[in-house]
Design a protein around this motif. Structure first.
Motif, mmCIF file in Angstrom:
data_model
loop_
_atom_site.group_PDB
_atom_site.id
_atom_site.type_symbol
_atom_site.label_atom_id
_atom_site.label_comp_id
_atom_site.label_asym_id
_atom_site.label_seq_id
_atom_site.Cartn_x
_atom_site.Cartn_y
_atom_site.Cartn_z
ATOM 1 N N TYR A 126 0.836 -1.187 0.000
ATOM 2 C CA TYR A 126 0.000 0.000 0.000
ATOM 3 C C TYR A 126 0.878 1.247 0.000
ATOM 4 O O TYR A 126 1.951 1.276 0.613
ATOM 5 C CB TYR A 126 -0.910 0.035 1.233
ATOM 6 N N GLY A 186 -5.684 8.039 3.088
ATOM 7 C CA GLY A 186 -5.614 6.657 3.519
ATOM 8 C C GLY A 186 -4.732 5.846 2.583
ATOM 9 O O GLY A 186 -4.459 6.254 1.451
ATOM 10 N N PHE A 231 -9.462 2.044 1.802
ATOM 11 C CA PHE A 231 -9.376 2.843 3.019
ATOM 12 C C PHE A 231 -10.042 4.198 2.867
ATOM 13 O O PHE A 231 -10.050 4.798 1.777
ATOM 14 C CB PHE A 231 -7.901 3.082 3.387
ATOM 15 N N GLY A 232 -10.590 4.688 3.982
ATOM 16 C CA GLY A 232 -10.999 6.074 4.062
ATOM 17 C C GLY A 232 -9.789 6.968 4.290
ATOM 18 O O GLY A 232 -8.656 6.473 4.393
ATOM 19 N N ASP A 233 -10.005 8.266 4.393
ATOM 20 C CA ASP A 233 -8.907 9.211 4.553
ATOM 21 C C ASP A 233 -8.575 9.514 6.016
ATOM 22 O O ASP A 233 -7.753 10.387 6.295
ATOM 23 C CB ASP A 233 -9.194 10.501 3.804
ATOM 24 N N GLN A 281 -8.186 -4.072 0.348
ATOM 25 C CA GLN A 281 -8.937 -3.246 1.263
ATOM 26 C C GLN A 281 -8.931 -1.805 0.741
ATOM 27 O O GLN A 281 -7.898 -1.304 0.307
ATOM 28 C CB GLN A 281 -8.330 -3.311 2.663
ATOM 29 N N PHE A 339 -8.251 4.807 10.886
ATOM 30 C CA PHE A 339 -8.635 4.510 9.513
ATOM 31 C C PHE A 339 -9.652 3.387 9.491
ATOM 32 O O PHE A 339 -9.509 2.380 10.186
ATOM 33 C CB PHE A 339 -7.420 4.104 8.672
#
Lengths: 114, 113
Positions: free
Chosen positions: A36, A43, B104-106, B102, B90
């Protein structure tokens, strides 16, 4: 449980050079390894992943290699650009027995020097 | 397509206060997760859910509670906030994590004074 170690914690690379980030994992049954990228104030976003039946995967300037025997996997970024500056996380998952949880490394802050 | 939306984005609490963080996803994902991110410690799983009406403990669940009453929402509650809970939180969602990433939000930046 799974333990994922990530190195280095910070990495500075001249623009145009390559960057390599390494992770080791402890659970030999882990079979899914995503990477990631997290930009400031955002995020994490998946950039590439690899499964245990594959030794290497490439997507343009990004590649991931997996060594199951040594239980380590690496992210390779070639021809680095300023927009590659971010924090990168590796993760591991053992999907057997209905496990649904990723274990993340502690992150690498990559800085591309113009 | 909004993806994963976290509310609020920032919050300051006093020790002992309570609050709820809201996570909403519009991707019809079964799995939802709450993580906290602290310097040098990466992302640590607090609680997660494998479907509507289910919850399970993650790596660091103490001091937090969660609820998944609707498939699209996952709430994280702090009953009595402590300074050690100062962190960035998060939320993430996915189909089965083996096959799908996945999302993710911020994040929610939470400070406990």
């Amino acid at each position: 449980g799974e333990n994922v170690e990530q190195h280095p914690s910070t990495l500075s690379v001249q623009e145009g050079d390559s960057a390599v980030i390494k992770c080791t994992y402890s659970d030999s049954a882990s079979n899914y390894f995503p990477w990631y990228k997290q930009e400031l104030g955002k995020g994490p976003q998946l950039i590439i992943d690899i499964r245990s039946n594959v030794g290497e995967k490439k997507d343009q300037r990004i590649a991931v290699t997996l060594n199951k025997t040594a239980k380590h996997f690496s992210l390779h970024i070639t021809e680095t650009q300023p927009e590659d500056s971010a924090v990168y996380f590796c993760a591991a998952l053992n999907s057997l027995f209905g496990n649904e949880k990723l274990t993340f490394g502690t992150g690498t802050r990559l800085t591309i020097i113009p | 397509n909004a993806g994963v939306t976290q509310t609020p984005k920032f919050r300051v609490l006093k020790t002992g206060q309570s609050m709820t963080l809201l996570c909403a996803q519009d991707m019809n994902h079964e799995y939802m997760y709450w993580y906290r991110q602290d310097p040098g410690m990466g992302l640590r799983l607090i609680h997660y859910s494998v479907g509507e009406g289910t919850t399970a403990k993650g790596e660091v669940p103490d001091g937090y509670n969660v609820s998944r009453l609707k498939k699209q929402n996952f709430l994280l509650g702090l009953e009595s906030a402590a300074p050690s809970q100062t962190s960035v939180y998060f939320c993430a969602s996915s189909y089965h994590p083996q096959n799908q990433p996945q999302h993710f939000g911020d994040g929610t930046r939470l400070s406990i004074l």
